[in-house]
Design a protein around this motif. Structure first.
Motif, PDB file in Angstrom:
ATOM      1  N   ALA A   1       0.800  -1.076  -0.177  1.00 58.10           N
ATOM      2  CA  ALA A   1      -0.217   0.032  -0.097  1.00 58.10           C
ATOM      3  C   ALA A   1       0.784   1.400  -0.023  1.00 58.10           C
ATOM      4  N   GLN A   2       1.888   1.353   1.039  1.00 61.41           N
ATOM      5  CA  GLN A   2       2.660   2.392   0.712  1.00 61.41           C
ATOM      6  C   GLN A   2       3.536   2.736  -0.365  1.00 61.41           C
ATOM      7  N   ALA A   3       3.749   1.750  -1.019  1.00 57.21           N
ATOM      8  CA  ALA A   3       4.429   1.806  -2.266  1.00 57.21           C
ATOM      9  C   ALA A   3       3.681   2.250  -3.317  1.00 57.21           C
ATOM     10  N   ILE A   4       2.339   1.879  -3.315  1.00 53.46           N
ATOM     11  CA  ILE A   4       1.325   2.365  -4.508  1.00 53.46           C
ATOM     12  C   ILE A   4       0.538   3.496  -4.234  1.00 53.46           C
ATOM     13  N   VAL A   5       0.736   4.110  -3.074  1.00 55.94           N
ATOM     14  CA  VAL A   5      -0.220   5.046  -2.599  1.00 55.94           C
ATOM     15  C   VAL A   5      -0.542   6.198  -3.550  1.00 55.94           C
ATOM     16  N   HIS A   6       0.705   6.620  -4.284  1.00 58.79           N
ATOM     17  CA  HIS A   6       0.759   7.680  -4.988  1.00 58.79           C
ATOM     18  C   HIS A   6       0.748   7.489  -6.494  1.00 58.79           C
ATOM     19  N   GLN A   7       0.367   6.060  -6.930  1.00 55.39           N
ATOM     20  CA  GLN A   7       0.095   5.835  -8.141  1.00 55.39           C
ATOM     21  C   GLN A   7       1.558   5.954  -8.997  1.00 55.39           C
ATOM     22  N   PRO A   8       2.465   5.115  -8.601  1.00 55.95           N
ATOM     23  CA  PRO A   8       3.872   5.352  -9.182  1.00 55.95           C
ATOM     24  C   PRO A   8       3.599   4.690 -10.627  1.00 55.95           C
ATOM     25  N   LYS A   9       4.627   5.214 -11.874  1.00 55.23           N
ATOM     26  CA  LYS A   9       4.675   4.822 -13.105  1.00 55.23           C
ATOM     27  C   LYS A   9       5.567   3.582 -13.004  1.00 55.23           C
ATOM     28  N   LEU A  10       6.518   3.354 -11.771  1.00 54.63           N
ATOM     29  CA  LEU A  10       7.271   2.196 -11.776  1.00 54.63           C
ATOM     30  C   LEU A  10       7.237   1.701 -10.471  1.00 54.63           C
ATOM     31  N   LEU A  11       6.966   0.312 -10.273  1.00 51.83           N
ATOM     32  CA  LEU A  11       6.759  -0.358  -8.954  1.00 51.83           C
ATOM     33  C   LEU A  11       8.007  -1.113  -8.981  1.00 51.83           C
ATOM     34  N   LEU A  12       8.748  -0.895  -7.740  1.00 49.03           N
ATOM     35  CA  LEU A  12       9.980  -1.954  -7.642  1.00 49.03           C
ATOM     36  C   LEU A  12       9.432  -2.730  -6.437  1.00 49.03           C
ATOM     37  N   LEU A  13       9.763  -4.025  -6.462  1.00 52.24           N
ATOM     38  CA  LEU A  13       9.120  -4.926  -5.489  1.00 52.24           C
ATOM     39  C   LEU A  13      10.384  -5.853  -5.068  1.00 52.24           C
ATOM     40  N   ASP A  14      11.095  -5.726  -3.908  1.00 59.44           N
ATOM     41  CA  ASP A  14      12.205  -6.703  -3.638  1.00 59.44           C
ATOM     42  C   ASP A  14      11.536  -7.880  -2.857  1.00 59.44           C
ATOM     43  N   GLU A  15      11.715  -8.919  -3.483  1.00 57.17           N
ATOM     44  CA  GLU A  15      11.161 -10.470  -2.832  1.00 57.17           C
ATOM     45  C   GLU A  15       9.833 -10.036  -2.288  1.00 57.17           C
ATOM     46  N   PRO A  16       8.784  -9.673  -3.201  1.00 55.21           N
ATOM     47  CA  PRO A  16       7.382  -9.593  -2.384  1.00 55.21           C
ATOM     48  C   PRO A  16       6.722 -10.418  -1.943  1.00 55.21           C
ATOM     49  N   VAL A  17       7.085 -11.837  -2.209  1.00 57.29           N
ATOM     50  CA  VAL A  17       6.103 -12.839  -1.748  1.00 57.29           C
ATOM     51  C   VAL A  17       7.042 -14.066  -0.982  1.00 57.29           C
ATOM     52  N   SER A  18       8.315 -13.819  -0.822  1.00 59.88           N
ATOM     53  CA  SER A  18       9.452 -14.959  -0.408  1.00 59.88           C
ATOM     54  C   SER A  18       8.948 -15.416   0.988  1.00 59.88           C
ATOM     55  N   ALA A  19       8.663 -14.396   1.777  1.00 56.67           N
ATOM     56  CA  ALA A  19       8.577 -14.587   3.225  1.00 56.67           C
ATOM     57  C   ALA A  19       6.984 -15.072   3.616  1.00 56.67           C
ATOM     58  N   LEU A  20       6.301 -15.178   2.537  1.00 55.85           N
ATOM     59  CA  LEU A  20       4.828 -15.439   2.968  1.00 55.85           C
ATOM     60  C   LEU A  20       4.615 -16.939   2.893  1.00 55.85           C
ATOM     61  N   ASP A  21       3.422 -17.199   3.615  1.00 58.46           N
ATOM     62  CA  ASP A  21       2.654 -18.604   3.503  1.00 58.46           C
ATOM     63  C   ASP A  21       1.785 -18.430   1.974  1.00 58.46           C
ATOM     64  N   PRO A  22       1.370 -19.934   1.773  1.00 53.49           N
ATOM     65  CA  PRO A  22       0.757 -19.842   0.523  1.00 53.49           C
ATOM     66  C   PRO A  22      -0.356 -18.932   0.236  1.00 53.49           C
ATOM     67  N   VAL A  23      -1.209 -18.852   1.261  1.00 56.87           N
ATOM     68  CA  VAL A  23      -2.349 -17.868   1.216  1.00 56.87           C
ATOM     69  C   VAL A  23      -1.898 -16.630   1.259  1.00 56.87           C
ATOM     70  N   GLY A  24      -1.018 -16.194   1.776  1.00 57.39           N
ATOM     71  CA  GLY A  24      -0.403 -14.788   1.858  1.00 57.39           C
ATOM     72  C   GLY A  24       0.124 -14.430   0.339  1.00 57.39           C
ATOM     73  N   ARG A  25       0.908 -15.495   0.092  1.00 59.17           N
ATOM     74  CA  ARG A  25       1.708 -15.239  -1.236  1.00 59.17           C
ATOM     75  C   ARG A  25       0.505 -15.268  -2.497  1.00 59.17           C
ATOM     76  N   ARG A  26      -0.645 -15.988  -2.564  1.00 63.74           N
ATOM     77  CA  ARG A  26      -1.585 -15.706  -3.510  1.00 63.74           C
ATOM     78  C   ARG A  26      -2.161 -14.596  -3.331  1.00 63.74           C
ATOM     79  N   GLN A  27      -2.466 -14.003  -2.063  1.00 62.97           N
ATOM     80  CA  GLN A  27      -3.249 -12.653  -2.161  1.00 62.97           C
ATOM     81  C   GLN A  27      -2.310 -11.470  -2.609  1.00 62.97           C
ATOM     82  N   VAL A  28      -1.110 -11.616  -2.419  1.00 64.35           N
ATOM     83  CA  VAL A  28      -0.086 -10.675  -2.918  1.00 64.35           C
ATOM     84  C   VAL A  28      -0.134 -10.730  -4.462  1.00 64.35           C
ATOM     85  N   MET A  29       0.169 -12.070  -4.774  1.00 61.93           N
ATOM     86  CA  MET A  29       0.300 -12.157  -6.495  1.00 61.93           C
ATOM     87  C   MET A  29      -1.027 -11.674  -7.088  1.00 61.93           C
TER      88      MET A  29
END
Ligand code: ATP
Length: 230
Positions: free
Chosen positions: A142-170
């Protein structure tokens, strides 16, 4: 349309070369996976693009944007995002919006809308210190997209998540793909298979593969074995 051009990007820490003459381009409204094992240089590359680490050499050309404006056009989710535990999700996201150049008038409504988008509607007044890992990752998004950026950089956005969390973020990332350009790092090829127009493969700081998933697969494909019967 080309959004970003990176040429010969190099970062040297003391004797160690973290990224070594890395060059690539990102087209607008595409999604690119930056893949590589631990220590390959993924975080260093993203941090340089986000303006948080100064390159030793090389250039980053982001459309016509000057260095000064970069914060307002880039959204960044670090691998280990930090939150202020005493702030509510709404206060935190509103603060992020203000820091990214959203006006005081708009930041409240934008923060609310964004928290709803990431599925934290019921938790907007909860202190971030009480959040689970999955909720924190969605708050980080949310903090990364709140200003509607043109480029979104995500460092390992799902690596630390369980399968449910991973699905939600993907699923959220797939939706965001319609609106912005995404560059995300992962060390898991399966993540890339799900959402990638282009793949950048880093190893020991060097870009060793660069192309669409199919192109990269073809280069790695085993020669076909043909068995002929007389
Ligand atoms: P991981 O998947 O483990 O997060 P990564 O691909 O993101 O790895 P980086 O964190 O970019 O890799 O690190 C690349 C190399 O640069 C590593 O060898 C790392 O030890 C080194 N490095 C990164 N940051 C620094 C720093 N501030 N000072 C010294 N060396 C660093």
């Amino acid at each position: 349309m080309r959004l970003l051009q990176v040429k010969q990007l190099t970062k040297v820490y003391g004797e160690h070369i973290a990224t070594d003459h890395v060059s690539f381009e990102l087209q607008a409204h595409t999604s690119t996976a930056l893949i590589g094992p631990n220590g390959a240089g993924k975080t260093t590359t993203l941090s340089m693009l986000a303006g948080l680490v100064t390159p030793t050499s090389g250039t980053i050309q982001f459309g016509e944007t000057s260095k000064h404006d970069i914060r307002s056009v880039i959204g960044f989710l670090p691998q280990y995002p930090k939150f202020f535990p005493w702030l509510s999700a709404l206060e935190f996201t509103e603060m992020a919006a203000r820091l990214s150049g959203v006006s005081a008038k708009k930041s409240f409504i934008e923060a609310q809308k964004t928290l709803e988008f990431v599925g934290l509607n019921d938790a907007i007044h909860k202190k971030t210190g009480t959040f689970s890992g999955g909720m924190k990752q969605r708050l980080g998004l949310a903090q990364a997209i709140v200003h509607q950026p043109k480029l979104l950089l995500l460092d390992e956005p799902v690596s630390a998540l369980d399968p449910v969390g991973r699905r939600q973020v993907m699923d959220l990332l797939k939706e965001l793909q319609q609106q912005t350009t995404i560059l995300y790092s992962t060390h898991i090829l399966n993540d890339a298979e799900e959402m990638t127009d282009q793949l950048l493969f880093l190893r020991q700081g060097k870009l060793v593969e660069y192309g669409s998933l199919d192109e990269v697969r073809l280069r790695y494909a085993e020669p076909k074995i043909v068995i002929e019967f007389e």
